[in-house]
Scaffold this motif. Structure first.
Motif, PDB file in Angstrom:
ATOM      1  N   UNK A  19      63.152  75.612  39.665  1.00  0.00           N
ATOM      2  CA  UNK A  19      62.799  74.725  38.558  1.00  0.00           C
ATOM      3  C   UNK A  19      64.103  74.317  37.873  1.00  0.00           C
ATOM      4  N   UNK A  20      64.514  73.091  38.121  1.00  0.00           N
ATOM      5  CA  UNK A  20      65.803  72.631  37.635  1.00  0.00           C
ATOM      6  C   UNK A  20      65.641  71.485  36.643  1.00  0.00           C
ATOM      7  N   UNK A  21      66.482  71.427  35.622  1.00  0.00           N
ATOM      8  CA  UNK A  21      66.456  70.278  34.719  1.00  0.00           C
ATOM      9  C   UNK A  21      67.028  69.049  35.410  1.00  0.00           C
ATOM     10  N   UNK A  38      77.250  87.683  30.535  1.00  0.00           N
ATOM     11  CA  UNK A  38      76.853  86.402  29.974  1.00  0.00           C
ATOM     12  C   UNK A  38      75.638  85.819  30.669  1.00  0.00           C
ATOM     13  N   UNK A  39      74.931  84.925  29.967  1.00  0.00           N
ATOM     14  CA  UNK A  39      73.805  84.181  30.522  1.00  0.00           C
ATOM     15  C   UNK A  39      74.141  82.701  30.467  1.00  0.00           C
ATOM     16  N   UNK A  40      73.987  82.019  31.608  1.00  0.00           N
ATOM     17  CA  UNK A  40      74.354  80.608  31.697  1.00  0.00           C
ATOM     18  C   UNK A  40      73.130  79.828  32.158  1.00  0.00           C
ATOM     19  N   UNK A  41      72.697  78.909  31.309  1.00  0.00           N
ATOM     20  CA  UNK A  41      71.435  78.212  31.527  1.00  0.00           C
ATOM     21  C   UNK A  41      71.673  76.701  31.555  1.00  0.00           C
ATOM     22  N   UNK A  42      71.002  76.033  32.496  1.00  0.00           N
ATOM     23  CA  UNK A  42      71.097  74.569  32.622  1.00  0.00           C
ATOM     24  C   UNK A  42      72.550  74.116  32.771  1.00  0.00           C
ATOM     25  N   UNK A  43      73.269  74.807  33.666  1.00  0.00           N
ATOM     26  CA  UNK A  43      74.682  74.500  33.889  1.00  0.00           C
ATOM     27  C   UNK A  43      74.896  73.970  35.297  1.00  0.00           C
ATOM     28  N   UNK A  44      75.886  73.118  35.445  1.00  0.00           N
ATOM     29  CA  UNK A  44      76.284  72.617  36.747  1.00  0.00           C
ATOM     30  C   UNK A  44      77.669  73.104  37.085  1.00  0.00           C
ATOM     31  N   UNK A  45      77.825  73.608  38.301  1.00  0.00           N
ATOM     32  CA  UNK A  45      79.119  74.113  38.755  1.00  0.00           C
ATOM     33  C   UNK A  45      79.532  73.330  39.993  1.00  0.00           C
ATOM     34  N   UNK A  46      80.661  72.650  39.920  1.00  0.00           N
ATOM     35  CA  UNK A  46      81.200  71.977  41.100  1.00  0.00           C
ATOM     36  C   UNK A  46      82.228  72.887  41.734  1.00  0.00           C
ATOM     37  N   UNK A  61      70.646  80.779  35.178  1.00  0.00           N
ATOM     38  CA  UNK A  61      69.270  80.304  35.115  1.00  0.00           C
ATOM     39  C   UNK A  61      69.252  78.773  35.073  1.00  0.00           C
ATOM     40  N   UNK A  62      68.425  78.179  35.947  1.00  0.00           N
ATOM     41  CA  UNK A  62      68.288  76.722  36.016  1.00  0.00           C
ATOM     42  C   UNK A  62      69.659  76.055  36.188  1.00  0.00           C
ATOM     43  N   UNK A  63      70.433  76.576  37.134  1.00  0.00           N
ATOM     44  CA  UNK A  63      71.791  76.080  37.374  1.00  0.00           C
ATOM     45  C   UNK A  63      71.890  75.464  38.766  1.00  0.00           C
ATOM     46  N   UNK A  64      72.853  74.567  38.912  1.00  0.00           N
ATOM     47  CA  UNK A  64      73.104  73.941  40.202  1.00  0.00           C
ATOM     48  C   UNK A  64      74.570  74.116  40.565  1.00  0.00           C
ATOM     49  N   UNK A  65      74.790  74.666  41.782  1.00  0.00           N
ATOM     50  CA  UNK A  65      76.126  74.808  42.337  1.00  0.00           C
ATOM     51  C   UNK A  65      76.245  73.796  43.473  1.00  0.00           C
ATOM     52  N   UNK A  66      77.159  72.847  43.349  1.00  0.00           N
ATOM     53  CA  UNK A  66      77.332  71.814  44.372  1.00  0.00           C
ATOM     54  C   UNK A  66      78.778  71.817  44.845  1.00  0.00           C
TER      55      UNK A  66
END
Length: 226
Positions: A19-21, A38-46, A61-66
């Motif tokens: 479930x991603x934003x 730490x808690x990292x929410x709704x984050x994008x990591x390139x 949580x709710x993160x995208x690694x691209x």
């Protein structure tokens, strides 16, 4: 029905997607922003800069690694929930007592990755290279490995009762001590696998079963002549 009778395990179903934003709602972070506990929410990591980093009790949580690199990272009690990892490098990553829940890993490199005593729930591995990857003593529920290249991967003492392997190369993979009731193998390469006796209760397609013959014969001390 006698109380001692066991019902047949349910076949694994398709994992629930993460479930991603919306992409526009993701906050772009780098490796320097990530700290232990730490808690990292709704984050994008390139290009996240997480290679060879220690990740102790971190929650994503709710993160995208691209296209991110976690190569050589060391994770302990780290959680990935509702996460997508696409075109990432997780080679030689080490994780202990960590978890993936509603995670999709696609087109990524997992060579030499070792996730020990970890929990995988609702996870899809799609089109990944995972040679020499290790999943010892880990448990899986509703997990699919699809179109993955996994020679010499290790599932020793893992709970694989909720796993589907589809079109995977599992040449010389190790399954000793694994629990596999209800696991399914479809169009997979299985020559030279170890721990073939652990396949009790698994479902294997007719074509795949031919690759088990020599391994099973060897485990039973039977010589097959050409």
């Amino acid at each position: 029905m006698p109380s001692s009778a066991r019902s047949a395990p349910k076949p694994p179903r398709e994992p629930a997607p993460p479930r991603l934003p919306a992409p526009s709602a993701l906050v772009v972070l780098s490796g320097d922003d990530v700290e232990d506990d730490g808690t990292y929410r709704s984050a994008g990591f390139g290009d996240a800069g997480l290679s060879s980093r220690g990740l102790d009790a971190v929650d994503f949580e709710e993160c995208r690694f691209a296209g991110a690199s976690l190569s050589g990272a060391r994770a302990r009690r780290t959680g990935f929930t509702d996460v997508e990892l696409e075109r990432c490098d997780l080679s030689n990553m080490r994780a202990e007592m960590s978890s993936l829940h509603r995670v999709r890993v696609s087109a990524s490199r997992l060579t030499g990755m070792a996730w020990t005593e970890c929990v995988f729930r609702e996870v899809t591995f799609d089109g990944c290279r995972a040679d020499l990857a290790g999943f010892r003593f880990s448990s899986f529920k509703n997990v699919v490995f699809r179109d993955c290249v996994m020679p010499e991967a290790t599932f020793q003492n893992a709970d694989l009762r909720g796993v589907r392997f589809e079109r995977c190369d599992l040449t010389r993979a190790q399954f000793s001590g694994a629990r596999m009731e209800g696991a399914r193998f479809t169009d997979c390469a299985l020559p030279g696998i170890g721990g073939v006796t652990a396949f009790a209760g698994a479902t294997v397609s007719d074509r795949d079963a031919q690759g088990l013959v020599r391994a099973l014969a060897g485990a039973m001390g039977i010589t097959i002549e050409d």
